[in-house]
Design a protein around this motif. Structure first.
Motif, mmCIF file in Angstrom:
data_model
loop_
_atom_site.group_PDB
_atom_site.id
_atom_site.type_symbol
_atom_site.label_atom_id
_atom_site.label_comp_id
_atom_site.label_asym_id
_atom_site.label_seq_id
_atom_site.Cartn_x
_atom_site.Cartn_y
_atom_site.Cartn_z
ATOM 1 N N GLY A 70 67.490 40.124 57.608
ATOM 2 C CA GLY A 70 66.348 39.461 58.213
ATOM 3 C C GLY A 70 65.557 38.606 57.247
ATOM 4 N N ARG A 71 66.149 38.259 56.109
ATOM 5 C CA ARG A 71 65.458 37.408 55.132
ATOM 6 C C ARG A 71 65.665 35.943 55.503
ATOM 7 N NH1 ARG A 71 68.419 40.292 50.189
ATOM 8 N NH2 ARG A 71 70.085 39.495 51.496
ATOM 9 N N ASP A 72 64.649 35.135 55.288
ATOM 10 C CA ASP A 72 64.700 33.710 55.617
ATOM 11 C C ASP A 72 65.657 32.981 54.676
ATOM 12 O OD1 ASP A 72 63.922 31.265 56.858
ATOM 13 O OD2 ASP A 72 62.553 30.889 55.179
ATOM 14 N N ILE A 73 66.651 32.314 55.248
ATOM 15 C CA ILE A 73 67.669 31.633 54.436
ATOM 16 C C ILE A 73 67.085 30.406 53.737
ATOM 17 C CG2 ILE A 73 69.850 30.364 54.543
ATOM 18 C CD1 ILE A 73 70.717 32.352 56.727
ATOM 19 N N LEU A 74 66.217 29.667 54.391
ATOM 20 C CA LEU A 74 65.607 28.492 53.759
ATOM 21 C C LEU A 74 64.805 28.889 52.522
ATOM 22 C CD1 LEU A 74 64.943 25.477 53.725
ATOM 23 C CD2 LEU A 74 63.026 25.966 55.256
ATOM 24 N N SER A 75 64.015 29.938 52.613
ATOM 25 C CA SER A 75 63.230 30.396 51.461
ATOM 26 C C SER A 75 64.144 30.856 50.335
ATOM 27 C CB SER A 75 62.304 31.540 51.870
ATOM 28 O OG SER A 75 61.382 31.108 52.832
ATOM 29 N N ARG A 76 65.226 31.528 50.681
ATOM 30 C CA ARG A 76 66.169 31.987 49.657
ATOM 31 C C ARG A 76 66.849 30.809 48.970
ATOM 32 N NH1 ARG A 76 66.976 37.169 49.259
ATOM 33 N NH2 ARG A 76 69.151 37.056 48.602
ATOM 34 N N LEU A 77 67.152 29.764 49.726
ATOM 35 C CA LEU A 77 67.738 28.555 49.124
ATOM 36 C C LEU A 77 66.758 27.874 48.174
ATOM 37 C CD1 LEU A 77 69.656 26.932 52.102
ATOM 38 C CD2 LEU A 77 70.640 27.798 49.987
ATOM 39 N N MET A 78 65.493 27.820 48.578
ATOM 40 C CA MET A 78 64.477 27.181 47.728
ATOM 41 C C MET A 78 64.325 27.924 46.404
ATOM 42 S SD MET A 78 61.498 26.231 50.408
ATOM 43 C CE MET A 78 61.620 24.854 51.513
ATOM 44 N N TYR A 79 64.267 29.237 46.461
ATOM 45 C CA TYR A 79 64.146 30.016 45.228
ATOM 46 C C TYR A 79 65.461 29.993 44.437
ATOM 47 C CZ TYR A 79 59.500 31.901 46.046
ATOM 48 O OH TYR A 79 58.150 32.040 46.197
ATOM 49 N N GLY A 80 66.581 29.947 45.134
ATOM 50 C CA GLY A 80 67.875 29.890 44.465
ATOM 51 C C GLY A 80 68.101 28.601 43.694
ATOM 52 N N ALA A 81 67.417 27.537 44.095
ATOM 53 C CA ALA A 81 67.542 26.262 43.379
ATOM 54 C C ALA A 81 67.068 26.400 41.934
ATOM 55 C CB ALA A 81 66.745 25.176 44.090
ATOM 56 N N ARG A 82 66.103 27.272 41.690
ATOM 57 C CA ARG A 82 65.633 27.501 40.312
ATOM 58 C C ARG A 82 66.757 28.024 39.435
ATOM 59 N NH1 ARG A 82 59.777 30.449 41.187
ATOM 60 N NH2 ARG A 82 58.713 28.577 41.871
ATOM 61 N N LEU A 83 67.444 29.036 39.935
ATOM 62 C CA LEU A 83 68.539 29.623 39.168
ATOM 63 C C LEU A 83 69.672 28.619 38.989
ATOM 64 C CD1 LEU A 83 69.630 32.144 37.780
ATOM 65 C CD2 LEU A 83 70.613 32.811 39.980
ATOM 66 N N ALA A 84 69.954 27.851 40.024
ATOM 67 C CA ALA A 84 71.017 26.847 39.931
ATOM 68 C C ALA A 84 70.702 25.811 38.851
ATOM 69 C CB ALA A 84 71.214 26.167 41.277
ATOM 70 N N LEU A 85 69.454 25.366 38.802
ATOM 71 C CA LEU A 85 69.073 24.396 37.771
ATOM 72 C C LEU A 85 69.111 25.018 36.382
ATOM 73 C CD1 LEU A 85 66.161 22.453 39.492
ATOM 74 C CD2 LEU A 85 68.451 21.624 38.971
ATOM 75 N N LEU A 86 68.688 26.264 36.275
ATOM 76 C CA LEU A 86 68.735 26.963 34.995
ATOM 77 C C LEU A 86 70.174 27.051 34.483
ATOM 78 C CD1 LEU A 86 67.167 28.953 32.927
ATOM 79 C CD2 LEU A 86 68.253 30.718 34.302
ATOM 80 N N VAL A 87 71.074 27.444 35.365
ATOM 81 C CA VAL A 87 72.481 27.600 34.967
ATOM 82 C C VAL A 87 73.135 26.252 34.679
ATOM 83 C CG1 VAL A 87 74.733 28.356 35.829
ATOM 84 C CG2 VAL A 87 72.750 29.814 36.125
ATOM 85 N N ALA A 88 72.642 25.187 35.276
ATOM 86 C CA ALA A 88 73.219 23.866 35.029
ATOM 87 C C ALA A 88 72.654 23.200 33.782
ATOM 88 C CB ALA A 88 72.984 22.968 36.241
ATOM 89 N N VAL A 89 71.354 23.312 33.575
ATOM 90 C CA VAL A 89 70.698 22.543 32.515
ATOM 91 C C VAL A 89 70.732 23.252 31.159
ATOM 92 C CG1 VAL A 89 68.485 21.574 31.772
ATOM 93 C CG2 VAL A 89 69.240 21.287 34.127
ATOM 94 N N VAL A 90 70.420 24.528 31.127
ATOM 95 C CA VAL A 90 70.313 25.246 29.847
ATOM 96 C C VAL A 90 71.626 25.226 29.052
ATOM 97 C CG1 VAL A 90 69.912 27.514 28.812
ATOM 98 C CG2 VAL A 90 68.331 26.628 30.518
ATOM 99 N N PRO A 91 72.766 25.603 29.641
ATOM 100 C CA PRO A 91 74.006 25.549 28.844
ATOM 101 C C PRO A 91 74.363 24.137 28.384
ATOM 102 C CG PRO A 91 74.366 26.829 30.832
ATOM 103 C CD PRO A 91 73.016 26.197 30.954
ATOM 104 N N THR A 92 74.080 23.153 29.224
ATOM 105 C CA THR A 92 74.401 21.775 28.843
ATOM 106 C C THR A 92 73.571 21.322 27.648
ATOM 107 O OG1 THR A 92 74.952 21.290 31.145
ATOM 108 C CG2 THR A 92 74.551 19.418 29.696
#
Length: 170
Positions: A70-92
């Motif tokens: 019952g968790r909101d998928i849109l909210s989870r995507l918005m918060y998940g974008a932080r982790l996605a950017l972290l994993v993309a930018v920091v190693p690079t």
């Protein structure tokens, strides 16, 4: 033509490229959503609501619906974008700094040091990147940090070779 005209002409040509403008727009949107997820997310992404389980997209109050808890998928995507950017930018960025420093050293030192560094990079390039990253990640154990370290190690040779080539003039 002065420097200001050259710059404006270059940017004008770049921004006439539809694919570039679209890509920059998407990137800016993702960065904005990730940065302001606390403010713009409609619901708490971690709060379960068993009554609202498996709601379809476009349900009242849940634009993209809900998941099995019952968790909101849109909210989870918005918060998940932080982790996605972290994993993309920091190693690079880290791989750019380390690989750039190694390439700079190899290019300026030349001789035997250049040969050693380039042969190590050749050995790393001999393995497919994903296979090498999987091996490193398996050796370090599960977790985000081991994945980031694996991505850094796999990316270092590419940046090192580019910087070394620029330093050597080739």
């Amino acid at each position: 033509m002065d420097e200001r005209q050259t710059c404006s002409t270059t940017f004008g040509r770049l921004f006439r490229n539809g694919a570039l403008v679209t890509g920059l727009g998407i990137l800016a949107t993702v960065v904005f959503v990730a940065a302001f997820a606390d403010v713009i997310a409609p619901h708490d992404p971690f709060r379960a609501n068993p009554i609202a389980r498996y709601l379809p997209p476009l349900s009242p109050g849940y634009l993209l619906g809900t998941d099995e808890l019952g968790r909101d998928i849109l909210s989870r995507l918005m918060y998940g974008a932080r982790l996605a950017l972290l994993v993309a930018v920091v190693p690079t960025v880290i791989a750019l700094v380390i690989g750039g420093a190694i390439g700079l050293f190899a290019g300026y030192a030349g001789g035997v040091w250049d040969s050693i560094v380039m042969r190590v990079f050749d050995v790393m390039f001999a393995f497919p990147g994903i296979l090498l990253a999987l091996g490193i990640s398996a050796a370090l154990g599960p977790g985000l940090s081991s994945m980031i370290i694996a991505m850094i190690v796999v990316t270092i040779p590419a940046f090192g070779r580019i910087v070394r080539g620029v330093v050597r003039g080739g």
